[in-house]
Scaffold this active site. Structure first.
Site, short mmCIF file in Angstrom:
data_model
loop_
_atom_site.label_atom_id
_atom_site.label_comp_id
_atom_site.label_asym_id
_atom_site.label_seq_id
_atom_site.Cartn_x
_atom_site.Cartn_y
_atom_site.Cartn_z
CG ASP B 11 40.43 45.28 40.14
OD1 ASP B 11 39.30 44.77 40.16
OD2 ASP B 11 41.43 44.78 39.60
CG ASP B 130 37.57 34.66 36.47
OD1 ASP B 130 37.97 35.48 35.62
OD2 ASP B 130 37.07 34.99 37.56
#
Lengths: 200, 253
Positions: B11, B130
């Site tokens: 990330d 997601d």
């Protein structure tokens, strides 16, 4: 040895050029028109559709010079789509190939495509696989496979969802691999070193 | 035989790793280039690089770093985060990414999936999703899980596949961050609906969780927090999986 990498707009060359650089090999990129003057070895990389690839070769006026180099016997490595282009035709979008190796390019029978990830190559002992374990894995990403008319050209094959397909093909001056040595970590690096020694 | 893929996720924000690895012997574990190279050399089968690019400056920084990483990373790199245009995709691929991952914008403008697939091939188009359980089905969310969409998971998977998605990165919001194991029922559901490879994400806490998912047939596993804490490493995971009788790419030469 001066290597020339053919860029015909099918996939990025970053990982391949980075590997050649790490191995200390001089490489030139050839994008269109006549080939670079000094040329000992040709690399034809690429991912994607054979029909589009052939159109690109035509549009970039690479077709005739590639044919001339092949007839001169310049050692040529085809990677993934590059291997497939060695053959006559593809059932994908009626794509044409360079026609240097008799045979066709056909769809994998697998339910799940692309065949994506690390897989092993079944091969007899060969200098191209020197120093590699029998279970050494290479990175693959493709939905089509080559189907040579002459089984003698197949140097190694690979299994995916129960289907065996040629993953290494040798028809001098051509060597073609369905996997990506440039994305296959230390195994790919060693394979390319072996290839360099073989043609050098 | 196709081997499982163990895929660390970085990330990145403004050129720095958001959650670096603790206790790792790197000069600078906040440097995404160094961390990506470390993962690749220590046995990661691919690397996913998620960088929320919001500005032109961010994009310039991101592409510079990806180009630097490309020189060292000798396994496939997927890059995603904030992609909203073909120009953005082109910049990332030219910097050396092998695949791009698009989440929110693919839902807002599904045409981007077919445009990327047509121009660069579907193998480089990863659709990230997601989703979470809602009653009797799974619902798709965007904007990092903050916004509910009208899509039921199966329908969105199907639509994205038909548009040209070459791979899915499927995160279970119910499991993400819990370290309670992958969401096997959701993964099974997704696998039955599409014919593309699916990277499983969310919930990995132990090697047993990985082995469980692999035995259930989910052969590409994303790892984030499990690595960031430094309690597990890619070599440690692969060694442990091998001892459990799971074939993995190990050792890497």
């Amino acid at each position: 040895m001066r290597a020339v990498v053919v860029d015909y707009g099918m996939g990025n060359l970053g990982s391949l050029l980075a590997l050649l650089d790490r191995l200390g090999h001089e490489a030139t990129v050839w994008r269109a028109g006549p080939p670079p003057a000094r040329l000992d070895l040709l690399i034809l990389p690429g991912v994607g559709s054979m029909a589009v690839a052939y159109q690109q070769l035509v549009a970039r006026e690479l077709l005739d010079p590639l044919g001339a180099l092949y007839r001169q016997g310049v050692p040529t490595l085809g990677i993934c789509l590059g291997l497939q282009l060695f053959f006559e035709a593809s059932e994908e979008g009626n794509g044409r190939g360079l026609g240097w190796i008799p045979g066709r390019v056909v769809a994998l029978k697998a339910r799940r495509t692309p065949h994506m990830g690390w897989n092993t190559v079944r091969t007899r002992p060969h200098p191209l696989f020197a120093g590699l374990r029998p279970d050494a894995a290479f990175y693959f990403v493709h939905s089509y496979r080559v189907d040579p008319r002459d089984a003698q050209v197949v140097l190694g094959d690979t299994e995916y969802e129960g289907e065996w397909f040629p993953s290494v093909v040798s028809a001098p001056p051509l060597v073609g691999v369905q996997f990506h040595p440039e994305l296959s970590g230390p195994v790919g690096r060693r394979w390319l070193e072996n290839f360099w020694r073989e043609v050098g | 035989m196709l081997l499982p893929r163990i895929i660390p996720c970085l990330d990145v924000r403004h050129g720095r790793v958001v959650k670096g690895i603790r206790f790792l012997d790197l000069k600078d574990s906040g440097d995404p280039v160094e961390l990506a190279a470390y993962y690749a050399s220590s046995g990661a089968d691919e690397v996913v690089w998620l960088d929320i690019v919001a500005t032109v400056e961010d994009l310039k920084l991101a592409t510079d770093l990806i180009a630097q990483a490309r020189r060292k990373v000798d396994v496939p790199m997927t890059v995603g985060g904030g992609i909203r245009s073909l120009d953005h995709v082109e910049a990332l691929l030219e910097a050396g990414a092998d695949k791009v991952s698009i989440n929110t914008y693919a839902v807002q403008n599904p045409a981007i999936i077919s445009e990327v697939a047509r121009r660069w091939g579907s193998q480089c188009m990863v659709v990230a999703i997601d989703a979470r359980r809602e009653g009797d089905h799974y619902q798709v969310y965007t904007h990092g899980g903050r916004q509910r969409t009208d899509w039921e998971l199966g329908a969105w998977l199907k639509a994205a596949e038909e548009s040209g998605a070459g791979e899915f990165l499927l995160t279970s919001m119910d499991r993400d961050g819990t370290q309670a194991g992958y969401d096997l029922p959701m993964l099974r559901f997704a696998r039955e609906r599409v014919r593309r490879p699916i990277i499983a994400s969310g919930g990995a806490g132990t090697v047993a969780h990985l082995a469980e998912a692999l035995r259930d047939g989910h052969d590409a596993l994303l790892l984030a927090s499990i690595l960031h804490q430094g309690t597990l490493t890619v070599p440690g995971i692969k060694e442990a999986l091998r001892q459990e009788g799971v074939l993995v790419r190990w050792p890497i030469l």
